[in-house]
Write a protein that holds these residues in place. Structure first.
Motif, PDB file in Angstrom:
ATOM      1  N   THR A 270       0.771  -1.141  -0.073  1.00 59.25           N
ATOM      2  CA  THR A 270       0.105   0.117   0.052  1.00 59.25           C
ATOM      3  C   THR A 270       0.929   1.115  -0.025  1.00 59.25           C
ATOM      4  O   THR A 270       0.373   2.464  -0.198  1.00 59.25           O
ATOM      5  N   GLN A 271       2.237   1.195   0.397  1.00 58.85           N
ATOM      6  CA  GLN A 271       3.039   2.141   0.302  1.00 58.85           C
ATOM      7  C   GLN A 271       3.687   2.480  -1.014  1.00 58.85           C
ATOM      8  O   GLN A 271       4.560   3.490  -1.021  1.00 58.85           O
ATOM      9  N   TRP A 272       3.741   1.359  -1.868  1.00 58.49           N
ATOM     10  CA  TRP A 272       4.533   1.426  -3.314  1.00 58.49           C
ATOM     11  C   TRP A 272       4.049   2.865  -4.224  1.00 58.49           C
ATOM     12  O   TRP A 272       4.714   3.183  -4.805  1.00 58.49           O
ATOM     13  N   GLU A 273       2.768   3.279  -3.781  1.00 64.22           N
ATOM     14  CA  GLU A 273       2.695   4.428  -4.503  1.00 64.22           C
ATOM     15  C   GLU A 273       3.438   5.707  -4.447  1.00 64.22           C
ATOM     16  O   GLU A 273       3.453   6.458  -5.075  1.00 64.22           O
ATOM     17  N   LYS A 274       4.206   5.425  -3.398  1.00 61.73           N
ATOM     18  CA  LYS A 274       5.225   6.491  -2.940  1.00 61.73           C
ATOM     19  C   LYS A 274       6.330   6.628  -3.892  1.00 61.73           C
ATOM     20  O   LYS A 274       6.843   7.579  -4.275  1.00 61.73           O
ATOM     21  N   ALA A 275       6.508   5.594  -4.494  1.00 61.42           N
ATOM     22  CA  ALA A 275       7.613   5.245  -5.327  1.00 61.42           C
ATOM     23  C   ALA A 275       7.265   5.282  -6.941  1.00 61.42           C
ATOM     24  O   ALA A 275       8.152   5.684  -7.602  1.00 61.42           O
ATOM     25  N   ASN A 276       6.107   4.970  -7.085  1.00 58.39           N
ATOM     26  CA  ASN A 276       5.466   4.952  -8.439  1.00 58.39           C
ATOM     27  C   ASN A 276       4.220   5.493  -8.710  1.00 58.39           C
ATOM     28  O   ASN A 276       3.242   4.892  -8.052  1.00 58.39           O
ATOM     29  N   PRO A 277       4.002   6.577  -9.208  1.00 59.22           N
ATOM     30  CA  PRO A 277       2.523   7.146  -9.156  1.00 59.22           C
ATOM     31  C   PRO A 277       1.603   6.439 -10.267  1.00 59.22           C
ATOM     32  O   PRO A 277       0.344   6.661 -10.012  1.00 59.22           O
ATOM     33  N   ALA A 278       2.084   5.378 -10.909  1.00 58.37           N
ATOM     34  CA  ALA A 278       1.046   4.589 -11.544  1.00 58.37           C
ATOM     35  C   ALA A 278       0.427   3.625 -10.603  1.00 58.37           C
ATOM     36  O   ALA A 278      -0.675   3.278 -11.184  1.00 58.37           O
ATOM     37  N   PHE A 279       0.750   3.581  -9.239  1.00 60.38           N
ATOM     38  CA  PHE A 279       0.008   2.726  -8.453  1.00 60.38           C
ATOM     39  C   PHE A 279      -0.876   3.771  -7.435  1.00 60.38           C
ATOM     40  O   PHE A 279      -1.505   3.273  -6.437  1.00 60.38           O
ATOM     41  N   GLN A 280      -1.227   4.653  -8.122  1.00 62.71           N
ATOM     42  CA  GLN A 280      -2.218   5.778  -7.435  1.00 62.71           C
ATOM     43  C   GLN A 280      -3.647   5.117  -7.490  1.00 62.71           C
ATOM     44  O   GLN A 280      -4.039   4.558  -8.509  1.00 62.71           O
ATOM     45  N   GLN A 281      -4.111   5.166  -6.349  1.00 65.99           N
ATOM     46  CA  GLN A 281      -5.725   4.612  -6.198  1.00 65.99           C
ATOM     47  C   GLN A 281      -6.613   5.350  -6.592  1.00 65.99           C
ATOM     48  O   GLN A 281      -6.474   6.679  -6.281  1.00 65.99           O
TER      49      GLN A 281
END
Length: 560
Positions: A270-281
């Motif tokens: 759930t923290q991977w969005e910090k490194a990759n904006p493609a994982f934005q929910q």
């Protein structure tokens, strides 16, 4: 107050918790809210260009992600006084798969179009390999050449080596980063793809020389963190950090950096969005596909530890400390930033006087229990710091990632810049005389180089001087003490960024004779303070960690 719906929506989503951002992107937003948006008297968003770019991209390529529509307005943010871009350097750094190449494909194609409307606005994509350089170019070529895109074929002439905007006569090309075979042209924009692979600034110097010949020149640096240390990426990244930390002004460079804030976050998807904006929910189709791929790679690490480093670096955009080569990890280095214990015991003095034409460092080593405190002061020759760090340049008041902040360290009382052809030994002698008056230092350890000049002067003032004939010979002996001291936080440097800089410039090399403490880079990354520290540690066993006056008082109080 400046307004733009894409910028405002992005910031709002973060503030209400719909967008998870890392620390550096939060710092960027804070700077935007403080330094850009309130200054409607100085700047303006060209809303027509912003909407044209977004509509062009989404009509012919794909729907832009929110991070792309957030950055786009700042590409078309202009100064009112001259209608030039406020930001002409965009550094975009994120985990692999985030969509960086797609973003620059749309930008490159738009820049040479009639919608952008600047004649001869040539665009070059530069990368280490031809395959990488062609990636975004081919995306544009295939889009223009695709059946059904007749409107594009009427506007652009596309060949496999160049694409030309027919109305503006702007040319889009790809090039490799071989500086010896390139020459700066008259680019409107240069895009450096995977710039983490660049070992030096040589190719940037070549292409940046062509900017400024047409209006609105821009550079884009895109990439994911890599494994080449002390190359151009590290220089650029430190410069971005300085901007985000408020050390240098927020102008010219727009740093959009996505990364984990802590390595432990790697274990929480759930923290991977910090490194990759493609994982934005919520994840879109492409984001779901990428997330599943990365999740599989993460699970494989348990059975394939050899992939750990690549996963952390490339997917999580996080650089681990290389404890094998660095003398201290970042955490260990910052652990030295503690207040000194009471310096009321007699210290050992030390000196690194290796070159009288750049830096020299003096130091005092104190001991209390298992802890060592090192108080240091440096001298530097003005010509050297002018040439290598821009000391006299008023625009470089506090330094950047490229240029050590000599002025700031001088203001903090950590060093002195002297305007002499070579360092007058009297500076060193006088410093130790004052140190003796304050702390009682009597013995000074120094390397043998140039000691024929200093020894008579120091001994004439009553100091005992011990020479280390071959400093490299003591490194294997002291390596365990140095490693243990940093690992167990036994060393205290106080709030001394200069000493941390010295130490961070050291790497450990395994040789047949044992470990050696060497410079990471020969000229600009000085290690004098660290070497003076090592000289002092050589005789650390002679230190007494009890106040002698206190001991005498205790003896006198005894009733024999």
């Amino acid at each position: 107050m400046l307004h733009n719906k894409y910028v405002e929506e992005y910031i709002h989503k973060w503030k209400v918790g719909k967008l998870l951002l890392n620390k550096k992107r939060i710092q960027l937003i804070c700077l935007i809210e403080k330094e850009i948006l309130p200054k409607d008297d100085l700047y303006y968003f060209n809303d027509e260009q912003i909407e044209n770019y977004i509509e062009f991209s989404e009509s012919w390529y794909f729907e832009l992600d929110e991070w792309e529509t957030f950055i786009a307005p700042f590409i078309f943010l202009f100064r009112k006084e001259d209608d030039e871009p406020v930001f002409d350097d965009f550094t975009i750094n994120m985990g692999r798969g985030g969509g960086k190449n797609g973003f620059i494909s749309t930008l490159a194609n738009y820049f040479i179009s009639s919608l952008h409307g600047i004649d001869y606005y040539d665009v070059s994509i530069v990368a280490n390999s031809e395959k990488q350089a062609k990636r975004s170019f081919l995306e544009c070529y295939r889009t223009i050449s695709k059946n059904g895109n007749e409107d594009l074929t009427e506007e652009f002439e596309a060949y496999k080596s160049s694409i030309t905007g027919l109305e503006t006569q702007s040319v889009f090309e790809y090039k490799t980063s071989n500086a010896s075979s390139q020459d700066g042209g008259r680019e409107g924009a240069v895009i450096y793809d995977e710039y983490h692979e660049m070992e030096s600034a040589e190719i940037v110097d070549v292409f940046s020389g062509g900017l400024g010949k047409v209006d609105c020149g821009r550079q884009f640096f895109i990439g994911t963190k890599g494994f080449i240390r002390d190359g151009y990426f590290d220089i650029k990244f430190r410069e971005c950090e300085d901007i985000l930390n408020g050390t240098i002004p927020f102008e010219g460079i727009f740093p959009y950096i996505c990364e984990l804030d802590d390595l432990e976050e790697m274990n929480d998807p759930t923290q991977w969005e910090k490194a990759n904006p493609a994982f934005q929910q919520p994840l879109n189709k492409r984001g779901k596909r990428l997330f599943n791929t990365v999740l599989k790679e993460y699970k494989k690490i348990a059975n394939n530890p050899s992939g750990y480093s690549a996963f952390v670096t490339k997917r999580m955009n996080f650089i681990m400390d290389n404890t094998e080569n660095s003398v201290a990890s970042t955490k260990e280095l910052y652990a030295t930033d503690r207040p000194f214990f009471e310096l009321n015991t007699k210290p050992i003095g030390s000196l690194d006087f290796g070159s009288v034409r750049d830096f020299s460092a003096c130091g005092l080593l104190f001991k209390k229990g298992d802890e060592f405190a090192f108080k240091t002061f440096s001298f530097a020759i003005k010509n050297f710091v002018d040439v290598h760090y821009g000391y006299s340049n008023s625009a470089n008041d506090t330094g950047t990632g490229k240029k050590a902040p000599i002025r700031e360290w001088e203001r903090l009382g950590l060093m002195k810049v002297v305007d002499e052809p070579s360092l007058n030994p009297a500076h060193i002698v006088n410093w130790f005389i004052h140190a003796r008056e304050e702390y009682g230092v009597e013995k000074i350890i120094a390397d043998n180089y140039k000691l024929d000049i200093l020894r008579p002067l120091l001994e004439a003032e009553g100091f005992e001087v011990e020479a280390i004939r071959r400093p490299s010979s003591i490194h294997p002996l002291l390596a365990p003490r140095v490693e243990d001291g940093f690992a167990n936080h036994r060393f205290i440097f106080g709030d001394n960024p200069l000493m941390r800089w010295y130490t961070n410039n050291v790497y450990v090399k395994e040789t047949q004779a044992g470990k050696q403490f060497l410079k990471k880079e020969e000229v600009k990354r000085k290690t004098d303070g660290f070497q003076a520290f090592v000289h002092a540690l050589y005789r650390a066993n002679e230190l007494i960690d009890e106040n002698i006056d206190t001991s005498f008082d205790a003896l006198e109080a005894l009733n024999f």
